[in-house]
Design a protein around this motif. Structure first.
Motif, mmCIF file in Angstrom:
data_model
loop_
_atom_site.group_PDB
_atom_site.id
_atom_site.type_symbol
_atom_site.label_atom_id
_atom_site.label_comp_id
_atom_site.label_asym_id
_atom_site.label_seq_id
_atom_site.Cartn_x
_atom_site.Cartn_y
_atom_site.Cartn_z
ATOM 1 N N THR A 194 145.764 39.187 52.121
ATOM 2 C CA THR A 194 146.386 38.155 52.949
ATOM 3 C C THR A 194 145.896 38.288 54.386
ATOM 4 O O THR A 194 145.337 39.328 54.778
ATOM 5 C CB THR A 194 147.909 38.293 52.928
ATOM 6 N N ASP A 195 146.133 37.271 55.193
ATOM 7 C CA ASP A 195 145.755 37.343 56.603
ATOM 8 C C ASP A 195 146.455 38.510 57.292
ATOM 9 O O ASP A 195 145.853 39.204 58.123
ATOM 10 C CB ASP A 195 146.099 36.042 57.320
ATOM 11 N N ASP A 196 147.720 38.720 56.950
ATOM 12 C CA ASP A 196 148.467 39.834 57.559
ATOM 13 C C ASP A 196 147.838 41.172 57.178
ATOM 14 O O ASP A 196 147.726 42.078 58.010
ATOM 15 C CB ASP A 196 149.932 39.799 57.122
ATOM 16 N N GLN A 197 147.441 41.314 55.920
ATOM 17 C CA GLN A 197 146.821 42.567 55.484
ATOM 18 C C GLN A 197 145.478 42.791 56.178
ATOM 19 O O GLN A 197 145.136 43.921 56.520
ATOM 20 C CB GLN A 197 146.631 42.562 53.968
ATOM 21 N N GLU A 250 144.665 41.851 59.183
ATOM 22 C CA GLU A 250 144.942 42.310 60.549
ATOM 23 C C GLU A 250 145.442 43.756 60.549
ATOM 24 O O GLU A 250 145.070 44.552 61.421
ATOM 25 C CB GLU A 250 145.947 41.388 61.221
#
Length: 415
Positions: free
Chosen positions: A394-397, A399
């Protein structure tokens, strides 16, 4: 209870190194479900033929033949070399063992050419040094999805009449000046294992070639027919010129005699269900690769801040499929093993890929050893790093991963 205890004992990572390489959704499920409920054959049918046709068109070759795994693809490709005792094959130490494992069953000399530290791919300069009058083939891998220097390697192949086998298991989605791995050498081998860029129900493989004679041999072998040189037979059996109506599997018995036997056949047929998923996955490939490339670009931007890091080198005209994200550290300034420990402490799971093949017990038993490939050895023991990079992140992962890499590098850098 045992399963629960084992699961609890496993570390929990914020950014795991996923065991799957693609992303599955309802379209994959529906394709398999539709086939299963259709009443159609589940083996050697029209879905497999369509998958092969579309794969061949994508790669840009005359023939694509599906098989049950990437390992089987490599095994059958090695058979096509028709190696004789005393022949030599040049290969890379920087790959998974399946790339060259079939060569252990042949009475040939395997010579390991060291890798280019900038790419982890086989170094054409080292290949040139190893060619002898007995050299018959070069077996290479496009490491991590970054295509090897095929222009230089094919020049060597033409000059010395060598066959080039591409292990393109990592490279589906890569492009070199408009051409794709699997069509750059003489034989290409792909894997659809669950960890690869697309999958066919967890296992599967493909062999690509432009040679009609090789394609015919492969069709026979994967369908349980022997690989042999045939000649036309005149006359039948007991007065019959052909098999009776409804006869099963007479093969070439009525029409041909065997002039030379090469090897027995096997059952390596991809199932229709696997091919059905393969068709769906092939349609998703551009998006899956684009996501890998986006993740890789974010990681490269983070790592560019560190002078002690050697970033991946992607030559002009090359699109990297980013099956793996690999970089190297200056071992005099960064403790690689400490970097791995710091990343795990930050919640990032890593795997180092791959251990130099020439140092495995079976290859040491054939005379190989430490010092044969200094660049590959130095990379494994001191410099080489792999980070999670795939469409499942995911985008969060992504980052979290970038931040964790930054912090871990600071901690692992020697004063």
């Amino acid at each position: 209870m045992m399963e629960t205890k084992l699961a609890a004992a496993r570390p929990r990572y914020t950014v795991p190194y996923a065991r799957v390489g693609s992303v599955l959704d309802e379209s994959d499920v529906e394709a398999v479900r539709e086939l299963l409920l259709s009443g159609a054959t589940l083996s050697a049918g029209p879905v497999r033929e369509r998958f092969e046709e579309e794969f061949a068109a994508l790669i840009g070759v005359r023939h694509a033949l599906s098989v049950t795994s990437g390992t089987v693809a490599l095994e059958l490709a090695i058979r096509l070399l028709d190696l004789e005792p005393g022949d030599e094959v040049i290969t890379t130490p920087q790959t998974y063992q399946a790339t060259i494992q079939p060569l252990l069953d042949h009475d040939v000399r395997v010579r390991f050419a060291d890798v280019d530290p900038a790419t982890a791919n086989i170094d054409p300069r080292r290949v040139a040094e190893l060619i002898t009058p007995r050299t018959r083939a070069i077996v290479l891998v496009h490491y991590g999805g970054l295509p090897a220097d095929m222009d230089a390697l094919m020049r060597l192949a033409r000059a010395h009449d060598l066959i080039v086998v591409e292990d393109a298991a990592h490279a589906l989605g890569s492009v070199v000046n408009g051409r794709r791995p699997g069509a750059l050498g003489h034989i290409g081998c792909f894997s659809f294992h669950t960890s690869k860029n697309i999958t066919t129900l967890g296992e599967g493989g493909m062999i690509t070639t432009d040679r009609d004679d090789w394609a015919e041999r492969l069709r026979r072998v994967r369908g349980n027919e022997s690989d042999m040189v045939l000649t036309a037979r005149h006359g039948g059996f007991a007065g019959a010129s052909g098999p009776p109506t409804g006869a099963l599997y007479p093969g070439d018995a009525y029409t041909h005699d065997c002039l030379r036997f090469r090897r027995s056949g096997t059952n390596a047929a991809m199932s229709e269900a696997a091919a059905a998923m393969g068709l769906v996955q092939l349609g998703k490939l551009p998006g899956l690769v684009a996501r890998r490339q986006a993740v890789a670009a974010r990681l490269t931007a983070e790592l560019a801040e560190f002078e002690a890091v050697r970033l991946p080198v992607v030559p002009a005209g090359v699109e990297h499929a980013q099956h793996l994200y690999t970089f190297s550290v200056d071992s005099e300034r960064v403790d690689r093993d400490e970097l791995v420990r710091c990343l795990h402490a930050e919640g990032v799971e890593t795997y180092l890929r791959y251990f130099p093949l020439h140092l495995l017990p079976e290859w040491r038993a054939r005379g190989h050893g430490l010092g044969d490939c200094p660049a590959a050895e130095r990379a494994w023991f001191q410099e080489h790093m792999n980070l999670p990079c795939g469409p499942w992140l995911t985008d969060d992962q992504v980052e979290l991963l970038a931040t964790a890499v930054n912090r871990a590098l600071v901690k692992a850098t020697r004063d």
